[in-house]
Design a protein around this motif. Structure first.
Motif, short mmCIF file in Angstrom:
data_model
loop_
_atom_site.label_atom_id
_atom_site.label_comp_id
_atom_site.label_asym_id
_atom_site.label_seq_id
_atom_site.Cartn_x
_atom_site.Cartn_y
_atom_site.Cartn_z
N PHE A 83 -0.95 -8.98 -5.22
CA PHE A 83 -1.88 -9.77 -4.42
C PHE A 83 -1.11 -10.65 -3.44
CE2 PHE A 83 -5.13 -9.58 -8.02
CZ PHE A 83 -6.00 -8.77 -7.31
N LEU A 84 -1.66 -10.79 -2.24
CA LEU A 84 -1.20 -11.75 -1.25
C LEU A 84 -2.28 -12.81 -1.11
CD1 LEU A 84 -0.06 -9.38 1.66
CD2 LEU A 84 1.33 -10.30 -0.19
N THR A 85 -1.87 -14.07 -1.08
CA THR A 85 -2.86 -15.13 -0.91
C THR A 85 -2.19 -16.39 -0.40
OG1 THR A 85 -4.54 -16.48 -2.01
CG2 THR A 85 -2.66 -15.82 -3.35
N GLY A 86 -2.94 -17.18 0.30
CA GLY A 86 -2.46 -18.48 0.73
C GLY A 86 -2.73 -19.56 -0.31
N PHE A 87 -3.40 -19.19 -1.40
CA PHE A 87 -3.80 -20.17 -2.41
C PHE A 87 -2.95 -20.12 -3.67
CE2 PHE A 87 -7.60 -19.16 0.08
CZ PHE A 87 -7.88 -20.42 0.58
N GLU A 94 -9.58 -14.70 -13.12
CA GLU A 94 -8.99 -14.66 -14.48
C GLU A 94 -8.62 -13.25 -14.92
OE1 GLU A 94 -7.30 -16.19 -17.73
OE2 GLU A 94 -8.19 -17.45 -16.18
N ARG A 95 -9.46 -12.26 -14.59
CA ARG A 95 -9.20 -10.90 -15.07
C ARG A 95 -7.97 -10.26 -14.43
NH1 ARG A 95 -13.46 -9.99 -11.34
NH2 ARG A 95 -13.22 -8.10 -10.08
N PHE A 96 -7.42 -10.92 -13.41
CA PHE A 96 -6.23 -10.39 -12.73
C PHE A 96 -5.01 -11.29 -12.93
CE2 PHE A 96 -9.68 -8.51 -10.12
CZ PHE A 96 -9.39 -7.17 -10.38
N LYS A 97 -5.01 -12.11 -13.95
CA LYS A 97 -3.91 -13.06 -14.16
C LYS A 97 -2.56 -12.37 -14.34
CE LYS A 97 -5.96 -16.93 -13.59
NZ LYS A 97 -5.72 -17.71 -12.39
N GLU A 98 -2.55 -11.10 -14.78
CA GLU A 98 -1.28 -10.40 -14.99
C GLU A 98 -0.74 -9.75 -13.70
OE1 GLU A 98 -4.02 -7.03 -14.78
OE2 GLU A 98 -4.21 -9.03 -15.60
N VAL A 99 -1.54 -9.75 -12.65
CA VAL A 99 -1.13 -9.13 -11.39
C VAL A 99 -0.16 -10.05 -10.65
CG1 VAL A 99 -1.97 -8.31 -9.13
CG2 VAL A 99 -3.28 -7.81 -11.21
N PRO A 100 0.96 -9.50 -10.17
CA PRO A 100 1.90 -10.34 -9.41
C PRO A 100 1.26 -10.89 -8.14
CG PRO A 100 2.83 -8.15 -9.83
CD PRO A 100 1.41 -8.13 -10.30
N VAL A 101 1.61 -12.13 -7.80
CA VAL A 101 1.03 -12.81 -6.64
C VAL A 101 2.15 -13.29 -5.72
CG1 VAL A 101 -0.36 -14.77 -5.86
CG2 VAL A 101 -0.97 -13.57 -7.97
N LEU A 102 2.04 -12.93 -4.45
CA LEU A 102 2.92 -13.47 -3.42
C LEU A 102 2.13 -14.48 -2.62
CD1 LEU A 102 4.88 -10.47 -1.86
CD2 LEU A 102 5.84 -12.51 -2.89
N THR A 103 2.61 -15.70 -2.57
CA THR A 103 1.93 -16.74 -1.81
C THR A 103 2.41 -16.70 -0.37
OG1 THR A 103 1.79 -18.10 -3.80
CG2 THR A 103 1.47 -19.21 -1.70
N LYS A 104 1.46 -16.66 0.56
CA LYS A 104 1.79 -16.68 1.99
C LYS A 104 2.24 -18.07 2.39
CE LYS A 104 -1.92 -13.43 3.07
NZ LYS A 104 -3.15 -13.28 3.85
N PRO A 105 3.20 -18.22 3.24
CA PRO A 105 4.08 -17.15 3.74
C PRO A 105 5.08 -16.75 2.68
CG PRO A 105 4.80 -19.26 4.60
CD PRO A 105 3.57 -19.53 3.79
#
Length: 122
Positions: A83-87, A94-105
């Motif tokens: 996932f990409l997100t600014g947040f 909650e159901r995606f808590k195991e998915v890696p997250v890249l915070t923008k930028p």
């Protein structure tokens, strides 16, 4: 999970044209092959059904619509997602808590690390 010899085939879903282009460039520079790019939820859903991919990089917020239906669809197909997100992680359902997250930028190094972790099955 991901083939060691072939380039990782990636679907990019990002509504901001410049961020999409930057993400595509970063992925290609680290040895991935971008197989398709979607700029809306509707086109992302269609591409998730029709394009062969090893990984998807999804912006969470697509012009006010969440990309979770695409993530659900890809999860059913066994395709890993970043996932990409600014947040940051606090903005992820909650159901995606195991998915890696890249915070923008984000940096190319951070993207590479996530892709390589997924390739290693982490």
């Amino acid at each position: 999970m991901l083939n060691d010899n072939a380039p990782i085939r990636v679907l990019v879903v990002e509504d901001e044209q410049l961020i999409a282009m930057m993400t595509e460039d970063m992925l290609e520079e680290i040895g991935c092959r971008v197989v398709a790019t979607a700029h809306s939820l509707g086109s992302a859903v269609e591409l998730a059904q029709s394009v062969e991919m090893d990984l998807a990089v999804l912006d969470v917020n697509l012009k006010g619509q969440e990309s979770y239906p695409v993530a659900d669809q890809l999860r059913e197909q066994g395709v890993p997602v970043i996932f990409l997100t600014g947040f940051g992680e606090r903005g992820i359902a909650e159901r995606f808590k195991e998915v890696p997250v890249l915070t923008k930028p984000f940096t190319q190094d951070a993207l590479r690390e996530m892709v390589m972790n997924l390739k290693r099955g982490k």
